[in-house]
Each structure stands twice: as C-alpha cells, then as structure tokens.
Write a protein that holds these residues in place. Structure first.
Motif, PDB file in Angstrom:
ATOM      1  N   ILE A 139       0.648  -7.583 -21.014  1.00  0.00           N
ATOM      2  CA  ILE A 139       1.350  -6.906 -19.937  1.00  0.00           C
ATOM      3  C   ILE A 139       1.243  -7.746 -18.666  1.00  0.00           C
ATOM      4  O   ILE A 139       0.477  -8.718 -18.608  1.00  0.00           O
ATOM      5  CB  ILE A 139       0.806  -5.486 -19.690  1.00  0.00           C
ATOM      6  CG1 ILE A 139      -0.661  -5.531 -19.263  1.00  0.00           C
ATOM      7  CG2 ILE A 139       0.999  -4.619 -20.929  1.00  0.00           C
ATOM      8  CD1 ILE A 139      -1.227  -4.169 -18.892  1.00  0.00           C
ATOM      9  N   VAL A 140       1.979  -7.348 -17.639  1.00  0.00           N
ATOM     10  CA  VAL A 140       1.979  -8.083 -16.375  1.00  0.00           C
ATOM     11  C   VAL A 140       1.023  -7.467 -15.370  1.00  0.00           C
ATOM     12  O   VAL A 140       0.233  -8.157 -14.733  1.00  0.00           O
ATOM     13  CB  VAL A 140       3.405  -8.134 -15.780  1.00  0.00           C
ATOM     14  CG1 VAL A 140       3.402  -8.753 -14.387  1.00  0.00           C
ATOM     15  CG2 VAL A 140       4.331  -8.905 -16.709  1.00  0.00           C
ATOM     16  N   SER A 141       1.080  -6.139 -15.219  1.00  0.00           N
ATOM     17  CA  SER A 141       0.241  -5.475 -14.220  1.00  0.00           C
ATOM     18  C   SER A 141       0.079  -3.999 -14.565  1.00  0.00           C
ATOM     19  O   SER A 141       1.026  -3.349 -15.007  1.00  0.00           O
ATOM     20  CB  SER A 141       0.861  -5.604 -12.818  1.00  0.00           C
ATOM     21  OG  SER A 141       0.134  -4.838 -11.869  1.00  0.00           O
TER      22      SER A 141
ATOM     23  N   ASP B  62       4.687  -2.846  -7.183  1.00  0.00           N
ATOM     24  CA  ASP B  62       3.921  -1.598  -7.227  1.00  0.00           C
ATOM     25  C   ASP B  62       4.735  -0.464  -7.834  1.00  0.00           C
ATOM     26  O   ASP B  62       4.208   0.355  -8.580  1.00  0.00           O
ATOM     27  CB  ASP B  62       3.469  -1.208  -5.814  1.00  0.00           C
ATOM     28  CG  ASP B  62       2.257  -2.009  -5.361  1.00  0.00           C
ATOM     29  OD1 ASP B  62       2.168  -3.192  -5.737  1.00  0.00           O
ATOM     30  OD2 ASP B  62       1.413  -1.459  -4.644  1.00  0.00           O
ATOM     31  N   ALA B  63       6.009  -0.391  -7.477  1.00  0.00           N
ATOM     32  CA  ALA B  63       6.885   0.689  -7.964  1.00  0.00           C
ATOM     33  C   ALA B  63       7.828   0.144  -9.026  1.00  0.00           C
ATOM     34  O   ALA B  63       8.151  -1.050  -9.060  1.00  0.00           O
ATOM     35  CB  ALA B  63       7.676   1.294  -6.814  1.00  0.00           C
ATOM     36  N   THR B  64       8.286   1.029  -9.894  1.00  0.00           N
ATOM     37  CA  THR B  64       9.186   0.610 -10.959  1.00  0.00           C
ATOM     38  C   THR B  64      10.549   0.204 -10.420  1.00  0.00           C
ATOM     39  O   THR B  64      10.999   0.687  -9.381  1.00  0.00           O
ATOM     40  CB  THR B  64       9.356   1.728 -11.997  1.00  0.00           C
ATOM     41  OG1 THR B  64      10.094   1.210 -13.114  1.00  0.00           O
ATOM     42  CG2 THR B  64      10.119   2.924 -11.417  1.00  0.00           C
TER      43      THR B  64
ATOM     44  N   PHE C 137       2.829  -6.602  -0.983  1.00  0.00           N
ATOM     45  CA  PHE C 137       3.617  -5.543  -1.596  1.00  0.00           C
ATOM     46  C   PHE C 137       3.437  -4.264  -0.786  1.00  0.00           C
ATOM     47  O   PHE C 137       2.330  -3.966  -0.325  1.00  0.00           O
ATOM     48  CB  PHE C 137       3.178  -5.291  -3.042  1.00  0.00           C
ATOM     49  CG  PHE C 137       3.332  -6.484  -3.944  1.00  0.00           C
ATOM     50  CD1 PHE C 137       4.485  -6.664  -4.680  1.00  0.00           C
ATOM     51  CD2 PHE C 137       2.318  -7.430  -4.044  1.00  0.00           C
ATOM     52  CE1 PHE C 137       4.627  -7.765  -5.518  1.00  0.00           C
ATOM     53  CE2 PHE C 137       2.446  -8.530  -4.878  1.00  0.00           C
ATOM     54  CZ  PHE C 137       3.607  -8.700  -5.616  1.00  0.00           C
ATOM     55  N   VAL C 138       4.500  -3.525  -0.596  1.00  0.00           N
ATOM     56  CA  VAL C 138       4.421  -2.215   0.058  1.00  0.00           C
ATOM     57  C   VAL C 138       4.136  -1.196  -1.031  1.00  0.00           C
ATOM     58  O   VAL C 138       4.894  -1.063  -1.986  1.00  0.00           O
ATOM     59  CB  VAL C 138       5.725  -1.868   0.793  1.00  0.00           C
ATOM     60  CG1 VAL C 138       5.639  -0.475   1.411  1.00  0.00           C
ATOM     61  CG2 VAL C 138       6.006  -2.905   1.876  1.00  0.00           C
ATOM     62  N   GLY C 139       3.005  -0.491  -0.906  1.00  0.00           N
ATOM     63  CA  GLY C 139       2.624   0.417  -1.973  1.00  0.00           C
ATOM     64  C   GLY C 139       1.925   1.663  -1.496  1.00  0.00           C
ATOM     65  O   GLY C 139       2.066   2.094  -0.353  1.00  0.00           O
ATOM     66  N   GLY C 140       1.147   2.210  -2.408  1.00  0.00           N
ATOM     67  CA  GLY C 140       0.549   3.525  -2.223  1.00  0.00           C
ATOM     68  C   GLY C 140       1.016   4.380  -3.374  1.00  0.00           C
ATOM     69  O   GLY C 140       2.216   4.382  -3.717  1.00  0.00           O
ATOM     70  N   ALA C 141       0.105   5.093  -4.007  1.00  0.00           N
ATOM     71  CA  ALA C 141       0.433   5.837  -5.221  1.00  0.00           C
ATOM     72  C   ALA C 141       1.615   6.773  -5.045  1.00  0.00           C
ATOM     73  O   ALA C 141       2.529   6.830  -5.871  1.00  0.00           O
ATOM     74  CB  ALA C 141      -0.797   6.614  -5.704  1.00  0.00           C
TER      75      ALA C 141
ATOM     76  N   LEU D  21       0.290   1.905   1.944  1.00  0.00           N
ATOM     77  CA  LEU D  21      -0.641   0.788   2.037  1.00  0.00           C
ATOM     78  C   LEU D  21       0.099  -0.527   1.817  1.00  0.00           C
ATOM     79  O   LEU D  21       1.082  -0.581   1.071  1.00  0.00           O
ATOM     80  CB  LEU D  21      -1.739   0.909   0.972  1.00  0.00           C
ATOM     81  CG  LEU D  21      -2.661   2.122   1.049  1.00  0.00           C
ATOM     82  CD1 LEU D  21      -3.470   2.242  -0.235  1.00  0.00           C
ATOM     83  CD2 LEU D  21      -3.598   2.015   2.247  1.00  0.00           C
ATOM     84  N   LEU D  22      -0.370  -1.562   2.465  1.00  0.00           N
ATOM     85  CA  LEU D  22       0.105  -2.901   2.163  1.00  0.00           C
ATOM     86  C   LEU D  22      -0.890  -3.532   1.183  1.00  0.00           C
ATOM     87  O   LEU D  22      -2.090  -3.544   1.440  1.00  0.00           O
ATOM     88  CB  LEU D  22       0.198  -3.747   3.429  1.00  0.00           C
ATOM     89  CG  LEU D  22       1.182  -3.253   4.497  1.00  0.00           C
ATOM     90  CD1 LEU D  22       1.184  -4.206   5.685  1.00  0.00           C
ATOM     91  CD2 LEU D  22       2.590  -3.111   3.924  1.00  0.00           C
ATOM     92  N   ARG D  23      -0.370  -4.035   0.053  1.00  0.00           N
ATOM     93  CA  ARG D  23      -1.230  -4.690  -0.938  1.00  0.00           C
ATOM     94  C   ARG D  23      -1.109  -6.198  -0.785  1.00  0.00           C
ATOM     95  O   ARG D  23      -0.015  -6.761  -0.882  1.00  0.00           O
ATOM     96  CB  ARG D  23      -0.838  -4.282  -2.360  1.00  0.00           C
ATOM     97  CG  ARG D  23      -1.567  -5.107  -3.425  1.00  0.00           C
ATOM     98  CD  ARG D  23      -1.487  -4.482  -4.805  1.00  0.00           C
ATOM     99  NE  ARG D  23      -0.169  -4.442  -5.376  1.00  0.00           N
ATOM    100  CZ  ARG D  23       0.343  -5.376  -6.192  1.00  0.00           C
ATOM    101  NH1 ARG D  23      -0.368  -6.451  -6.488  1.00  0.00           N
ATOM    102  NH2 ARG D  23       1.551  -5.238  -6.698  1.00  0.00           N
TER     103      ARG D  23
END
Length: 348
Positions: A287-289, A331-333, A41-45, A21-23
């Motif tokens: 925290i940030v997010s 989104d990712a660490t 952000f490029v994401g997705g669980a 997903l694109l956030r």
C-alpha cells in the motif's frame, strides 16, 4: 437502510467537527534538509470525512477554529475549492495545529510528532461558539475521539456541541480513533468518551479501540488468532454490548486491517437494527499510506446512510472506499463513487 436511522437527511447537510491540521512529511533519511523542502498536506480526521462526502455529492460543511490571517485564508480557500461549506469556521486564536509524519522505508517505521498546543482549535472554550447558528441546516453531525483527546477544555467543548446537536434531533456519529500520543492531560479515554458517546447514533472503530475508549473488553484471547470468523464473532459481541450500554446508538461498525505474511487484509462489519453484516474481504501486497483510511470508511458509512442505502450496501461502500484509500498519498480520498462501486463489483 437501517430503520433506526431512517430520516430525510437530504433536507440538510453533514457537518464535520474537528481540528484542521497541516501535515508535514520529512523523509527519514534527511533529504528534506538538503532539498530545503517539505511536503505539506492539509488534513485532520474530520476534514478528511468532509472532503470525501463533498466529492461524493453529499452537502458537506466543516467546523474548525483558525487564526484570522493570510495563511488561514489560503487554507480555507483550498478547502472551499473542494466544495466544502466553510461558513461555519470559527476565527480566533494565534496558530494552526501541525503534525509531522516522517516517512520510513516501510510504513511500520513512520514516526508521528504532534505540534498542536495552543492552536486556535485547542483554545476553544465552552460558550465561545453559538452552536444554534453553527448547527443551522444540519441533519448529520460527525466528530472523532481525537478532539476530546486534546484537553479537558476541548472535551467540554465537544460535550456542549453534542448536547446542542442532540437537542435538535441531529444524527450524531463518532469515530473512536485512538491516538496514544494524545490523552496526556490526566484522564483515561473511557473517563471522557463514555460521557460523549451517550449522544451518538452511529459508532465506528474496532474492537480494540472500543476496549480502550469505552471500557468494553475484548472477550477471550483473540489478539493473535488471525481467524476472521473469531474476529467477526467478537465484533458482533462488542456491538451488542455497545448498544446495551448506549441505547441511543443505532449502528456500530468495526474495521479490521491486518499486515502479515506480506499482505494487507481488510474487511469490516456493521451491526444495525439487531442484524449483523460483514463485508467482502480485500487484500494487497503493498500500500502507499494508511493515513485517512479510517476517515474514508467513516465517510462511506455516512454516505450510505445519507443516501438511504441498505446496511449491506452501506457497509460494502465504506469498506471499498477505505481499502482504495490505502493506495493514495493524500490525507483525503480522491476516489469517485464510480471508482468505489467498480471496486465492490470487481472485488479489488
């Protein structure tokens, strides 16, 4: 390591399965309109899991479905640069799924909107993908409860790949992440998830997600107790009931994150081989997010099991990794193994 999960994972890769997903993240004041700009952000669980594993030197593959166009080429190029094997990506359909996360002045007022109808991933149908090819060279398969929340058709696709992975003896993990704005196609989560979880070796979530997803109730009125010992006792009880109901399951992890009294508290528990383990507790003023913290915990579990760590080592690594993710906007660490290990050793 957990005896029930002991195998040579290093003979293959970890395949994360889910929708890319694109956030898009507008600010709540509308300044993005004046600036004519949105953060993307490029994401997705599941991609967040794949990204973390690759960063931590675990062979990481990713399956998703994307339309064949220039934007997809750019996105896949970006993912591949993170060291993730994207050769299993399926191309078809017409669009990439989106979601909007409006950033409030505090995290409690973040607003989430999904825009993923008719995406390439949502249009996958049973029989469309050759799972034998997609699962080649894989020793661990990971998915999340977000996928079957999209539609019955997507849930059926999930069932097909789980059956194929199980038949090949691949270890399967699931994150029981609940998204209330999904599950809009007439099925309750437990109507679908109880069938899928039958194939899972590792189940991660929290006691309330388990109640919603698997119909295993939280016993007693503990929702407002605030007592760590009570929460851990319930995590043990829930874990035992999961293993009884789903005998293929070999490990259950529960996370606890509480926002109260001006502090964030975070800790977790793991039940494996009939033994119960709890992590050290972390706290922070701000925290940030929250985005991707649970995904990072899941990646930490896989990392520990993949590298033959003990259950306690695995739990501590996953917990520290998830806690550190709370201070990142992505989104990712981006935290390394060394940084996470230092957090465990320093307790912060």
């Amino acid at each position: 390591m957990s005896k029930g999960l002991s195998k040579n994972y290093k003979e293959g890769a970890v395949l994360s399965f889910g929708e890319l997903l694109l956030r898009l993240s507008p600010d709540d004041g509308g300044q993005w309109l004046a600036d004519n700009a949105l953060s993307v952000f490029v994401g997705g669980a599941e991609l967040n899991v794949a990204s973390a594993l690759s960063l931590w030197d675990v062979p990481s593959q990713y399956f998703t479905a994307l339309p064949k166009n220039g934007m997809s080429d750019q996105v896949i190029g970006y993912v591949s640069q993170q060291g993730i094997d994207t050769s299993k990506v399926f191309y078809g359909g017409n669009r990439i799924g989106l979601y909007f996360l409006t950033k409030g002045k505090d995290l409690k007022h973040d607003a989430l909107i999904y825009d993923r109808a008719a995406s390439a991933f949502a249009e996958l149908t049973p029989g469309m993908v050759d799972w034998d090819t997609a699962l080649d060279g894989v020793t661990w398969f990971h998915f999340s409860a977000i996928c079957p929340a999209i539609s019955q058709q997507t849930a059926d696709v999930c069932l097909g790949v789980l059956q194929a992975a199980s038949a090949r003896g691949i270890t399967i993990s699931v994150d029981l992440n609940y998204r209330s704005k999904l599950w809009q196609y007439g099925k309750q989560p437990q109507d679908v998830m109880t069938e899928l979880v039958k194939y899972c070796d590792v189940i991660m979530g929290n006691i309330w997600a388990v109640e919603t997803m698997l119909g295993i109730p939280v016993l007693g009125d503990i929702h407002e107790s605030g007592q760590k010992s009570i929460y851990l006792k319930e995590a043990l009880s829930t874990s035992k009931r999961i293993v009884e109901q789903f005998p293929k399951c070999k490990a259950v992890a529960n996370t606890f994150r509480f926002d109260g009294n001006g502090e964030i508290e975070y800790y977790a528990a793991l039940y494996a081989d009939g033994e119960f383990y709890s992590s050290q507790e972390y706290s922070a003023k701000a925290i940030v997010s929250k985005v991707g913290s649970g995904d990072c915990f899941m990646a930490g579990l896989i990392y520990g099991f993949y590298n033959d760590q003990t259950p306690q080592q695995t739990l501590e690594y996953a917990t520290a990794a998830a806690f550190r993710k709370l201070f990142l906007a992505s989104d990712a660490t981006t935290n390394t193994v060394e940084e996470i290990t230092n957090t465990i050793e320093n307790g912060q």
